[in-house]
Write a protein that holds these residues in place. Structure first.
Motif, mmCIF file in Angstrom:
data_model
loop_
_atom_site.group_PDB
_atom_site.id
_atom_site.type_symbol
_atom_site.label_atom_id
_atom_site.label_comp_id
_atom_site.label_asym_id
_atom_site.label_seq_id
_atom_site.Cartn_x
_atom_site.Cartn_y
_atom_site.Cartn_z
ATOM 1 N N SER A 4 -9.906 -4.412 -13.126
ATOM 2 C CA SER A 4 -8.718 -3.833 -13.745
ATOM 3 C C SER A 4 -8.985 -2.391 -14.167
ATOM 4 O O SER A 4 -10.136 -1.989 -14.381
ATOM 5 C CB SER A 4 -8.310 -4.656 -14.973
ATOM 6 N N GLU A 5 -7.926 -1.642 -14.289
ATOM 7 C CA GLU A 5 -8.048 -0.254 -14.743
ATOM 8 C C GLU A 5 -8.684 -0.204 -16.125
ATOM 9 O O GLU A 5 -9.496 0.670 -16.430
ATOM 10 C CB GLU A 5 -6.670 0.409 -14.754
ATOM 11 N N GLN A 6 -8.333 -1.160 -16.966
ATOM 12 C CA GLN A 6 -8.878 -1.220 -18.325
ATOM 13 C C GLN A 6 -10.400 -1.409 -18.289
ATOM 14 O O GLN A 6 -11.129 -0.733 -19.017
ATOM 15 C CB GLN A 6 -8.218 -2.356 -19.098
ATOM 16 N N LEU A 7 -10.882 -2.302 -17.436
ATOM 17 C CA LEU A 7 -12.323 -2.530 -17.351
ATOM 18 C C LEU A 7 -13.021 -1.313 -16.745
ATOM 19 O O LEU A 7 -14.090 -0.917 -17.200
ATOM 20 C CB LEU A 7 -12.626 -3.789 -16.533
ATOM 21 N N ASP A 8 -12.415 -0.705 -15.747
ATOM 22 C CA ASP A 8 -12.985 0.497 -15.147
ATOM 23 C C ASP A 8 -13.128 1.602 -16.199
ATOM 24 O O ASP A 8 -14.161 2.271 -16.275
ATOM 25 C CB ASP A 8 -12.119 0.971 -13.978
ATOM 26 N N THR A 12 -16.602 3.428 -17.640
ATOM 27 C CA THR A 12 -16.787 4.882 -17.675
ATOM 28 C C THR A 12 -17.189 5.345 -19.070
ATOM 29 O O THR A 12 -18.120 6.137 -19.228
ATOM 30 C CB THR A 12 -15.501 5.596 -17.210
ATOM 31 N N GLN A 13 -16.521 4.819 -20.071
ATOM 32 C CA GLN A 13 -16.821 5.199 -21.455
ATOM 33 C C GLN A 13 -18.182 4.660 -21.887
ATOM 34 O O GLN A 13 -18.981 5.373 -22.494
ATOM 35 C CB GLN A 13 -15.721 4.689 -22.374
ATOM 36 N N LYS A 14 -18.451 3.402 -21.587
ATOM 37 C CA LYS A 14 -19.684 2.752 -22.049
ATOM 38 C C LYS A 14 -20.925 3.374 -21.417
ATOM 39 O O LYS A 14 -21.964 3.486 -22.079
ATOM 40 C CB LYS A 14 -19.605 1.256 -21.719
ATOM 41 N N MET A 15 -20.833 3.804 -20.163
ATOM 42 C CA MET A 15 -21.999 4.382 -19.491
ATOM 43 C C MET A 15 -22.489 5.646 -20.189
ATOM 44 O O MET A 15 -23.657 6.005 -20.070
ATOM 45 C CB MET A 15 -21.690 4.672 -18.022
ATOM 46 N N ARG A 16 -21.623 6.299 -20.927
ATOM 47 C CA ARG A 16 -22.019 7.511 -21.670
ATOM 48 C C ARG A 16 -23.016 7.188 -22.781
ATOM 49 O O ARG A 16 -23.729 8.071 -23.256
ATOM 50 C CB ARG A 16 -20.786 8.185 -22.263
ATOM 51 N N GLU A 17 -23.061 5.930 -23.209
ATOM 52 C CA GLU A 17 -23.958 5.515 -24.281
ATOM 53 C C GLU A 17 -25.366 5.179 -23.775
ATOM 54 O O GLU A 17 -26.257 4.935 -24.578
ATOM 55 C CB GLU A 17 -23.381 4.293 -24.999
ATOM 56 N N PHE A 24 -26.822 0.658 -17.269
ATOM 57 C CA PHE A 24 -25.695 -0.217 -17.611
ATOM 58 C C PHE A 24 -25.395 -1.219 -16.492
ATOM 59 O O PHE A 24 -24.424 -1.958 -16.559
ATOM 60 C CB PHE A 24 -24.463 0.656 -17.909
ATOM 61 N N LEU A 25 -26.255 -1.294 -15.487
ATOM 62 C CA LEU A 25 -25.985 -2.123 -14.304
ATOM 63 C C LEU A 25 -25.786 -3.602 -14.638
ATOM 64 O O LEU A 25 -24.786 -4.195 -14.251
ATOM 65 C CB LEU A 25 -27.094 -1.960 -13.268
ATOM 66 N N VAL A 26 -26.715 -4.227 -15.337
ATOM 67 C CA VAL A 26 -26.609 -5.670 -15.587
ATOM 68 C C VAL A 26 -25.379 -6.000 -16.438
ATOM 69 O O VAL A 26 -24.607 -6.897 -16.077
ATOM 70 C CB VAL A 26 -27.909 -6.251 -16.181
ATOM 71 N N PRO A 27 -25.137 -5.294 -17.545
ATOM 72 C CA PRO A 27 -23.898 -5.582 -18.274
ATOM 73 C C PRO A 27 -22.647 -5.370 -17.402
ATOM 74 O O PRO A 27 -21.710 -6.161 -17.468
ATOM 75 C CB PRO A 27 -23.928 -4.591 -19.445
ATOM 76 N N MET A 28 -22.661 -4.334 -16.573
ATOM 77 C CA MET A 28 -21.505 -4.084 -15.709
ATOM 78 C C MET A 28 -21.300 -5.233 -14.717
ATOM 79 O O MET A 28 -20.171 -5.659 -14.472
ATOM 80 C CB MET A 28 -21.672 -2.767 -14.949
ATOM 81 N N TYR A 31 -19.769 -8.196 -16.747
ATOM 82 C CA TYR A 31 -18.345 -7.963 -17.028
ATOM 83 C C TYR A 31 -17.508 -8.114 -15.757
ATOM 84 O O TYR A 31 -16.434 -8.710 -15.775
ATOM 85 C CB TYR A 31 -18.121 -6.561 -17.611
ATOM 86 N N THR A 32 -18.003 -7.564 -14.657
ATOM 87 C CA THR A 32 -17.265 -7.651 -13.391
ATOM 88 C C THR A 32 -17.145 -9.099 -12.953
ATOM 89 O O THR A 32 -16.074 -9.562 -12.553
ATOM 90 C CB THR A 32 -17.962 -6.799 -12.310
ATOM 91 N N GLN A 33 -18.251 -9.826 -13.025
ATOM 92 C CA GLN A 33 -18.233 -11.237 -12.646
ATOM 93 C C GLN A 33 -17.269 -12.031 -13.522
ATOM 94 O O GLN A 33 -16.539 -12.893 -13.027
ATOM 95 C CB GLN A 33 -19.638 -11.819 -12.739
ATOM 96 N N ASP A 34 -17.250 -11.740 -14.809
ATOM 97 C CA ASP A 34 -16.332 -12.442 -15.705
ATOM 98 C C ASP A 34 -14.878 -12.190 -15.316
ATOM 99 O O ASP A 34 -14.052 -13.093 -15.387
ATOM 100 C CB ASP A 34 -16.551 -12.022 -17.154
#
Length: 160
Positions: A4-8, A12-17, A24-28, A31-34
């Protein structure tokens, strides 16, 4: 887009952290799998592009973690621990009970797509053995009756 656009936007925002995008690969992937249900070819391609890795590098990470899958699973993925603590406290009986109750083998999915089942090596719940994880929820000190109650609870959720 695969997600979804919201997850995308969240990605983008979370990777800045993170120090690097690949951090951020494993969390991403989780989230994508979920959101998607599994890591399809399209999802792998999307994630690889998002973190500047090759699809092969992403697939290597997916193959390492048992909680990540490239095949569709049931809405609720049951993972019963079969490590030594759980085995000593009755995991074999719990595993047999789940297989019989759901009529599926290890790595199987019920015909209605509600449950998938797999035996795993450890879920970090040794003090509460035997234990099972359903998606992100832990269930400990299991007995066949407790397993039946857990399965009924999730089956009701699936019907809502």
């Amino acid at each position: 887009m695969v997600v979804s656009e919201q997850l995308d936007q969240f990605f983008t925002q979370k990777m800045r952290e993170y120090p690097t995008r690949r951090s951020f690969l494993v969390p991403m992937l989780l989230y994508t799998q979920d959101e998607v249900g599994f890591l399809s070819d399209e999802a792998v391609s999307y994630v690889a592009g998002k973190v500047d890795l090759s699809e092969l590098e992403v697939r290597n990470v997916i193959s390492y973690y048992s909680m990540l899958t490239t095949k569709p699973r049931g809405r609720y993925n049951l993972q019963v621990c079969r490590n030594i603590c759980c085995m000593l406290r009755g995991a074999d009986d719990i595993i047999d009970h789940v297989k019989e109750k759901l009529h599926i083998p290890h790595k199987g999915t019920t015909d209605d797509g509600v449950f998938s089942f797999e035996e795993v090596e450890c879920i970090g719940a040794c003090s509460w053995a035997p234990a099972m994880q359903v998606n992100y929820d832990f269930h400990e000190n299991l007995t066949p009756q407790k397993v039946d109650n857990v399965l009924e609870q999730y089956r009701r959720k699936a019907q809502q």
